[in-house]
Every structure is written in structure tokens, then in C-alpha cells.
Design an enzyme around this catalytic site. Structure first.
Site, PDB file in Angstrom:
ATOM      1  N   GLU A  39       0.869  -1.463  -0.106  1.00 41.09           N
ATOM      2  CA  GLU A  39      -0.111  -0.183   0.254  1.00 41.09           C
ATOM      3  C   GLU A  39       1.043   1.560  -0.145  1.00 41.09           C
ATOM      4  OE1 GLU A  39      -3.082   0.936  -0.713  1.00 41.09           O
ATOM      5  OE2 GLU A  39      -1.956   2.864  -0.618  1.00 41.09           O
ATOM      6  N   THR A  46      -9.808   3.722  -0.300  1.00 41.65           N
ATOM      7  CA  THR A  46     -11.003   5.235  -0.804  1.00 41.65           C
ATOM      8  C   THR A  46     -12.106   4.767   0.407  1.00 41.65           C
ATOM      9  OG1 THR A  46     -10.388   5.637  -2.917  1.00 41.65           O
ATOM     10  CG2 THR A  46     -12.616   5.953  -2.051  1.00 41.65           C
ATOM     11  N   CYS A  47     -12.396   3.645   0.997  1.00 36.15           N
ATOM     12  CA  CYS A  47     -14.011   3.820   1.521  1.00 36.15           C
ATOM     13  C   CYS A  47     -13.795   4.527   3.159  1.00 36.15           C
ATOM     14  CB  CYS A  47     -14.507   2.078   1.469  1.00 36.15           C
ATOM     15  SG  CYS A  47     -15.209   1.628   2.287  1.00 36.15           S
ATOM     16  N   ILE A 218     -22.675   9.697  -5.156  1.00 37.39           N
ATOM     17  CA  ILE A 218     -21.682  10.611  -4.300  1.00 37.39           C
ATOM     18  C   ILE A 218     -22.029  12.475  -4.060  1.00 37.39           C
ATOM     19  CG2 ILE A 218     -19.306  11.273  -4.146  1.00 37.39           C
ATOM     20  CD1 ILE A 218     -18.628   8.834  -5.204  1.00 37.39           C
ATOM     21  N   GLU A 237     -27.599  17.152 -12.755  1.00 35.85           N
ATOM     22  CA  GLU A 237     -27.102  15.492 -13.254  1.00 35.85           C
ATOM     23  C   GLU A 237     -27.879  15.475 -15.319  1.00 35.85           C
ATOM     24  OE1 GLU A 237     -26.249  12.665 -12.654  1.00 35.85           O
ATOM     25  OE2 GLU A 237     -27.108  11.892 -15.005  1.00 35.85           O
ATOM     26  N   GLY A 305     -18.209  10.690 -11.028  1.00 38.40           N
ATOM     27  CA  GLY A 305     -18.168   9.898 -11.386  1.00 38.40           C
ATOM     28  C   GLY A 305     -16.365   9.349 -11.357  1.00 38.40           C
ATOM     29  N   ASP A 348     -12.783  -1.566  -7.693  1.00 36.12           N
ATOM     30  CA  ASP A 348     -13.303  -0.606  -8.251  1.00 36.12           C
ATOM     31  C   ASP A 348     -12.369  -1.059  -9.063  1.00 36.12           C
ATOM     32  OD1 ASP A 348     -14.689  -0.080  -6.255  1.00 36.12           O
ATOM     33  OD2 ASP A 348     -14.275   2.182  -6.148  1.00 36.12           O
ATOM     34  N   HIS A 482     -44.702  -5.486  14.793  1.00 33.95           N
ATOM     35  CA  HIS A 482     -44.753  -4.164  13.834  1.00 33.95           C
ATOM     36  C   HIS A 482     -45.214  -3.811  15.546  1.00 33.95           C
ATOM     37  CE1 HIS A 482     -49.316  -2.012  13.726  1.00 33.95           C
ATOM     38  NE2 HIS A 482     -49.526  -1.654  14.765  1.00 33.95           N
TER      39      HIS A 482
HETATM   40  P1  FAD Z   1      -9.165   1.784  -3.577  1.00 34.19           P
HETATM   41  O1  FAD Z   1     -10.010   1.463  -1.410  1.00 34.19           O
HETATM   42  O2  FAD Z   1      -9.581   2.859  -3.797  1.00 34.19           O
HETATM   43  O3  FAD Z   1      -8.401   1.273  -2.640  1.00 34.19           O
HETATM   44  C1  FAD Z   1      -7.242   1.335  -3.186  1.00 34.19           C
HETATM   45  C2  FAD Z   1      -5.784   1.466  -2.410  1.00 34.19           C
HETATM   46  O4  FAD Z   1      -4.296   1.298  -3.626  1.00 34.19           O
HETATM   47  C3  FAD Z   1      -5.227   2.724  -2.227  1.00 34.19           C
HETATM   48  O5  FAD Z   1      -4.973   2.405  -1.619  1.00 34.19           O
HETATM   49  C4  FAD Z   1      -4.207   2.969  -2.842  1.00 34.19           C
HETATM   50  O6  FAD Z   1      -3.110   4.468  -2.629  1.00 34.19           O
HETATM   51  C5  FAD Z   1      -3.324   2.012  -3.422  1.00 34.19           C
HETATM   52  N1  FAD Z   1      -2.748   2.163  -4.473  1.00 34.19           N
HETATM   53  C6  FAD Z   1      -3.513   1.893  -6.308  1.00 34.19           C
HETATM   54  N2  FAD Z   1      -1.901   1.993  -6.462  1.00 34.19           N
HETATM   55  C7  FAD Z   1      -0.944   1.803  -5.860  1.00 34.19           C
HETATM   56  C8  FAD Z   1       0.119   1.251  -6.247  1.00 34.19           C
HETATM   57  N3  FAD Z   1       0.946   0.852  -7.595  1.00 34.19           N
HETATM   58  N4  FAD Z   1       0.862   0.785  -5.444  1.00 34.19           N
HETATM   59  C9  FAD Z   1       0.821  -0.024  -3.982  1.00 34.19           C
HETATM   60  N5  FAD Z   1      -0.576   1.274  -3.177  1.00 34.19           N
HETATM   61  C10 FAD Z   1      -0.860   1.367  -4.776  1.00 34.19           C
HETATM   62  N6  FAD Z   1     -19.349   1.684  -1.364  1.00 34.19           N
HETATM   63  C11 FAD Z   1     -19.674   1.359  -0.358  1.00 34.19           C
HETATM   64  O7  FAD Z   1     -20.644   0.484  -0.625  1.00 34.19           O
HETATM   65  N7  FAD Z   1     -20.429   2.179   0.365  1.00 34.19           N
HETATM   66  C12 FAD Z   1     -20.283   3.645   0.666  1.00 34.19           C
HETATM   67  O8  FAD Z   1     -21.459   3.796   1.277  1.00 34.19           O
HETATM   68  C13 FAD Z   1     -19.353   4.091  -0.090  1.00 34.19           C
HETATM   69  N8  FAD Z   1     -19.496   5.248   0.066  1.00 34.19           N
HETATM   70  C14 FAD Z   1     -18.635   6.260  -0.718  1.00 34.19           C
HETATM   71  C15 FAD Z   1     -18.430   7.506  -0.360  1.00 34.19           C
HETATM   72  C16 FAD Z   1     -17.605   8.058  -1.056  1.00 34.19           C
HETATM   73  C17 FAD Z   1     -17.823   9.492  -1.276  1.00 34.19           C
HETATM   74  C18 FAD Z   1     -16.872   7.641  -2.224  1.00 34.19           C
HETATM   75  C19 FAD Z   1     -15.761   7.895  -3.025  1.00 34.19           C
HETATM   76  C20 FAD Z   1     -16.759   6.190  -2.501  1.00 34.19           C
HETATM   77  C21 FAD Z   1     -17.691   5.547  -1.380  1.00 34.19           C
HETATM   78  N9  FAD Z   1     -18.417   4.123  -1.668  1.00 34.19           N
HETATM   79  C22 FAD Z   1     -19.142   3.242  -0.862  1.00 34.19           C
HETATM   80  C23 FAD Z   1     -17.126   3.257  -3.014  1.00 34.19           C
HETATM   81  C24 FAD Z   1     -15.829   2.442  -2.005  1.00 34.19           C
HETATM   82  O9  FAD Z   1     -15.499   3.465  -1.123  1.00 34.19           O
HETATM   83  C25 FAD Z   1     -14.969   1.262  -3.533  1.00 34.19           C
HETATM   84  O10 FAD Z   1     -15.900   0.802  -4.325  1.00 34.19           O
HETATM   85  C26 FAD Z   1     -13.764   0.777  -2.516  1.00 34.19           C
HETATM   86  O11 FAD Z   1     -12.973   2.091  -1.649  1.00 34.19           O
HETATM   87  C27 FAD Z   1     -13.595   0.170  -3.769  1.00 34.19           C
HETATM   88  O12 FAD Z   1     -12.281  -0.473  -2.771  1.00 34.19           O
HETATM   89  P2  FAD Z   1     -10.833  -0.703  -3.753  1.00 34.19           P
HETATM   90  O13 FAD Z   1     -10.368  -2.124  -2.918  1.00 34.19           O
HETATM   91  O14 FAD Z   1     -11.438  -1.081  -5.021  1.00 34.19           O
HETATM   92  O15 FAD Z   1     -10.074   0.916  -3.628  1.00 34.19           O
END
Ligand code: FAD
Length: 504
Positions: A39, A46-47, A218, A237, A305, A348, A482
Site C-alpha cells: 500500500e 478510499t472507503c 456520491i 445531473e 463518477g 473498483d 409491528h
Molecule cells: P481503494 O479503496 O481505492 O484502494 C486502492 C488502494 O490502492 C489505495 O489505498 C491506493 O493508495 C493503493 N494503490 C494504488 N496504486 C498502488 C500502487 N501502485 N502500489 C501500492 N498501492 C497502490 N462504497 C460502499 O459500499 N458504501 C458506501 O457508502 C460508499 N460510499 C462512498 C462514498 C464516497 C465519497 C466514495 C468516493 C466512495 C464510496 N464508496 C462506497 C465506494 C468505495 O469507497 C469503493 O468501492 C472502495 O473503496 C473500493 O475499494 P478498492 O479496494 O477497490 O480501492
């Protein structure tokens, strides 16, 4: 944990420590695999740091603020709201994030996952190079007593010195680098007047007016939050309805609920241009009726998006391709494995039908870890993954919309039950609905769509109903408590099964 193992190899190398990556790592380690998790920023991704958790913490505060108005206007409570102290709100929010962050780090340490801080890229089909690598020191390391233990004074975790490290993955590599906010040309974030959902968290204060561009989950959540905090909010939108991926009745009820709260919802509208001023933004919007409106706001929040993060990963070194939009599509969705055997992808970074949701990424992480460990696992059933918008009102849905069901060739029966048709819905007094879409003639339930207060907490039973291929009559057999809001779900199914009690 085996301290003698070669630090240059692991069973599995996971790149990215967000929800997708860390869940893969935890499950793989629990299944006995030696896992390196890389990491470059903060575990939790992100989450935890910029998405689900901070936004839901803020929306909880928003709900409390809204409660003042309801208490005063409906319940004769002589209370007044003086002000919202943004820095106090931020402090509580960040404390929740920090505690969760420490919790996840502790889980990883306890599971024996080797967390390496640094930026990773592929150097071959089974090899990864980590630049600036710093590893959390293992138990028994000369200067440390326990992996993952935090310095009680600084909270810092002991790390090795940074270096370039090559790791060969014996079983496989998992790509979990996630996504980031998409921006539009000319609308780059300056962190103050034009912001993304990331920057909105760290903005210096609450704006008095906001234009939110993008009516997906979002954008709607941020529009709702700012309105609760007293801002004038315009929500723009481009599609002909907000939350356009949801059932049309969900969009309709949500639009009505947001408008009732004073949010100017403009669907089918386009941002023509935006001029950044000293203290705000002047935007011109073409409405669905073809009128051009000029809106001056303190802040423009761009929520159009998210896009996958793959730059610097050097996917080509392993022969892994991306689709036209930059997502990494698996060749085998049942194993989430790319066309290169042993290279898997979660979170994602995946295109639809994955959903860009944290709970989908948890399921994907479990599947990939189990696949790599050689234990039986089931593919993710994306149709049965719930989708929630935590605005006021909330939306929550699982399965097919009415239009999707018809497009898939189903003949359907549809029942819409207003939430106010049950007593608890009246108590809340916020409107809302339960919509059930089922195969015609008493067949299988295809989709459940909810709008209203607390529906995020009500969708779980519907996800089992859809996931377990239940029929309306199966659900109608089960008695709901209820008076509750969930009673409306039970009533909707009773009616559909021909045994309606309170619904005309
Ligand atoms: P990420 O969480 O983006 O993690 C990827 C990680 O990879 C990052 O920490 C990054 O630093 C690391 N990385 C990238 N490239 C490299 C590299 N080359 N080497 C080392 N590390 C690297 N989802 C829900 O289910 N419920 C919600 O209520 C919800 N609310 C949200 C609200 C907002 C404002 C946002 C923006 C998103 C929300 N989401 C929600 C979506 C959710 O946050 C994402 O679906 C989730 O975080 C995706 O996880 P991930 O592990 O795929 O990626």
C-alpha cells in the site's frame, strides 16, 4: 508466522490496501497463505479514508441536524440549533476513521499479513517491484516486540528503512489499486472552490451554497449533507433522472424528497461552463427545458463518477490489458482472474457488473483469496448485491429494476407500497416507498427498491429474498414486527401474494 521465509517471495502479493486488497489479504492469510500486501498511502483506501466511512459519519451528523427541524416543526420540541462547529464535526469523523484504520491494521498484523508501504508495479507475470518499500517489522525483529504494535506515544508503527524490493508471487498477484474521482476538463479541483468528493472532506469550512455536479450516489449524498448543514444546494445531473441506474420510481421518490427539503434538483441538465471567482464559482446550466440559468455558489462539487487507477502499475509487463475505459476486466469472472493465469483483480478496478462498492469488493476479496488457496468458493452474484444512497431520504435496492426485468424478457407483477401506509412510516413522516418487482403470476422476486428513512438498514432481508430466489408467497409467510418500517416490506409482499392487509 514463519520468520525464516525469504522476504523476496510470498504465496500472494496484493497491490493496494483498500477494502478489496485488505479483505483478500486477510482471507488468504487465514487460509494459511503467506501474503504481502503493498500500500502506497494508507491501509483502508478510499472507503475508509475518503469514502464510505467519513461520508457516513458526516451524514449521521446531518441527520441529527435535521432532527432539530423535525422536533420543532412536528413535535412541539422548543429546541433551537445555534450552529454547526465544522472543526468539531471533522474531529469526531476523523477519530472514527482513525480508530477503524488502527483496527484494520491490527487485524492484518494479527493475521500475519506482511504489510509493505510503497508503490508497486509489475515486472512479470509473477513478479512485483516495490519502490520505496518499508515493511512493518515482523515479530521478533531485533528492535520490535510485536508486529503491528503501535508506539503508545506517537501511534506510529515501526518500519524498516525504505528500499526497492522485488517479490516473486508463488501462487498469484492480486490487483486492487482502486479508483479516484473523475474530473472534467477545465474543472480541476483547487480544494476550495472547485472540489471533488476527496477534497470536500478537507475543505476549510462549510459553504453557504453548493452546486453539485453529478446525481449518482456520491453527488446525492453530498447534496443532502450540505442541505442539512444549511447550504443552498443545486444538484445537476445530465441523465434524465438522478440515481439513473436505479428503478425510475426510486429516482422519482428521491427527487421529490430532496426537492421537499429545498434542494434544486436539475435532471436532464448540463453544465455549460463554470468561472472560478475569488470567493466562489459562477456556473451556467442548461436546464431540461432548454433554459440557461446562471448559478453563483461558494463551492462547485464535481461528482461525475470515478476512474480506475492503473498508471505506474506497468500492467503490460505481465501482459494484462485494460478495457476502453481503463478497467481491468477478468477473463474469468467466476475466479476474477485476468487472461494471465494467476493475476487476479478485485474492487473498483473491475468494470461492471462489479459495482464500485466496498461490500462488493469484500466479496471479491474473499472469492480471490479462496481461489488462490484452492478452496471451494462461489462467484459473486452481482445481481444480489445491495445498492444504497445514504441521503435524506435514503434509497436502497437489490436486484432488477422494473425496466431491467422487462428488458430481460420477464413478465412482471409490481407492487408499490407507500411507507406512510404503515404506522411507523407515519411516525417518521418522510414519505418513501417499497417497490417489489416479481415474476408475474406469483413467481420469483426479481427486485426490491426502497426509498425513505433508515432503508439502508432495511435492505438486508430483501437481499436474502433476491439472493435466495424467493417467491412473494415465501416472504408473505413470515411475520414482520409491528410497528416498524420493515413492516412495509412485509405488507408489500403480502399484497403481492394476494393476502394484503393494510394496502388497498
Ligand atoms: P481503494 O479503496 O481505492 O484502494 C486502492 C488502494 O490502492 C489505495 O489505498 C491506493 O493508495 C493503493 N494503490 C494504488 N496504486 C498502488 C500502487 N501502485 N502500489 C501500492 N498501492 C497502490 N462504497 C460502499 O459500499 N458504501 C458506501 O457508502 C460508499 N460510499 C462512498 C462514498 C464516497 C465519497 C466514495 C468516493 C466512495 C464510496 N464508496 C462506497 C465506494 C468505495 O469507497 C469503493 O468501492 C472502495 O473503496 C473500493 O475499494 P478498492 O479496494 O477497490 O480501492
Amino acid at each position: 508466522m514463519d520468520n525464516s521465509r525469504d522476504s523476496g517471495t510470498a504465496d500472494v502479493v496484493v497491490i493496494g490496501g483498500g477494502t478489496g486488497g485488505y479483505s483478500t489479504a486477510l482471507r488468504a492469510a487465514a487460509l494459511g497463505l503467506d501474503v504481502v500486501l503493498v500500500e502506497r498511502d494508507k491501509i483502508g483506501g478510499t472507503c475508509l479514508h475518503r469514502g464510505c466511512i467519513p461520508s457516513k459519519a458526516m451524514l449521521h451528523a446531518a441527520e441529527l441536524v435535521d432532527g432539530f427541524a423535525e422536533a420543532r416543526e412536528r413535535w412541539g420540541v422548543k429546541a433551537s440549533l445555534d450552529a454547526v462547529d465544522w472543526s468539531a464535526l471533522v474531529a469526531t469523523r476523523d477519530d472514527i476513521v482513525t480508530r477503524n484504520h488502527r483496527g484494520v491494521e491490527a487485524h492484518l498484523a494479527h493475521a500475519g499479513v506482511r504489510v509493505v508501504r510503497g508503490s508497486a508495479h509489475l515486472t512479470g507475470q509473477r513478479t512485483v517491484r516495490i519502490e520505496g518499500a518499508r515493511e512493518d517489522l515482523a515479530p521478533g525483529a531485533p528492535d520490535q516486540h510485536a508486529l503491528g504494535a503501535h508506539n503508545p506515544t506517537t501511534g506510529a508503527r515501526p518500519e524498516s528503512a525504505p528500499r526497492v524490493r522485488d517479490v516473486a508471487a508463488r501462487r498469484g498477484i492480486v490487483l486492487a489499486t482502486g479508483s479516484r474521482p473523475r474530473t472534467l476538463p477545465g474543472l480541476q479541483s483547487d480544494g476550495r472552490r472547485v472540489v471533488t468528493s476527496d477534497d470536500a472532506l478537507f475543505a476549510p469550512g462549510l459553504p453557504g451554497s453548493v452546486l453539485v455536479l453529478g446525481g449518482g450516489a456520491i453527488g446525492v449524498e453530498y447534496a443532502s449533507f450540505h442541505r442539512s448543514m444549511g447550504a443552498e444546494v443545486t444538484l445537476v445531473e445530465a441523465a434524465d433522472r438522478i440515481v439513473p441506474l436505479e428503478d425510475a420510481d426510486v429516482s422519482r421518490h428521491l427527487t421529490r424528497g430532496l426537492r421537499k427539503r429545498g434542494i434544486d434538483v436539475q435532471a436532464g441538465a448540463r453544465l455549460l461552463d463554470a468561472e472560478v471567482l475569488e470567493d466562489g464559482v459562477r456556473a451556467r446550466v442548461r436546464t431540461a427545458r432548454g433554459e440557461t440559468r446562471t448559478v453563483e455558489v461558494e463551492r462547485l462539487l464535481v461528482a461525475v463518477g470515478r476512474e480506475p487507477v492503473t498508471e505506474g502499475l506497468d500492467l503490460a509487463a505481465a501482459g494484462v490489458g485494460t478495457d476502453a475505459r481503463g478497467f481491468v476486466a477478468p477473463a474469468d469472472w467466476a475466479r476474477l482472474e485476468t487472461a494471465v493465469p494467476g493475476v487476479h483483480v478485485v474492487g473498483d478496478l473491475l468494470p461492471p457488473p462489479s459495482l464500485g462498492l466496498a461490500h462488493a469488493s469484500f466479496a471479491e476479496g474473499l472469492l480471490v483469496a479462496e481461489t488462490l488457496a484452492g478452496v471451494e468458493s462461489v462467484p459473486v452474484d452481482y445481481a444480489a448485491v445491495p445498492r444504497v444512497t445514504y441521503s435524506s431520504p435514503q434509497t436502497a435496492a437489490v436486484g432488477l429494476s422494473e425496466a431491467e426485468a422487462r428488458a430481460h424478457g420477464h413478465e412482471v407483477d409490481v407492487n408499490i407500497m407507500p411507507l406512510t401506509a404503515v404506522a411507523k412510516g407515519m411516525v417518521h413522516g418522510q414519505g418513501g416507498m417499497v417497490k417489489v418487482v416479481a415474476e408475474a403470476g406469483g413467481g420469483q422476486v426479481l427486485g426490491v427498491h426502497l426509498v425513505g428513512p433508515h432503508v439502508s438498514e432495511m435492505i438486508a432481508e430483501s437481499q436474502l429474498i433476491v439472493g435466495w430466489d424467493a417467491y412473494a408467497s415465501d416472504v408473505a409467510r413470515h411475520v414482520h414486527p409491528h410497528p416498524t418500517l420493515s413492516e412495509a416490506v412485509g405488507e408489500a409482499f403480502l399484497t403481492l401474494a394476494g393476502r394484503g392487509l393494510h394496502q388497498q
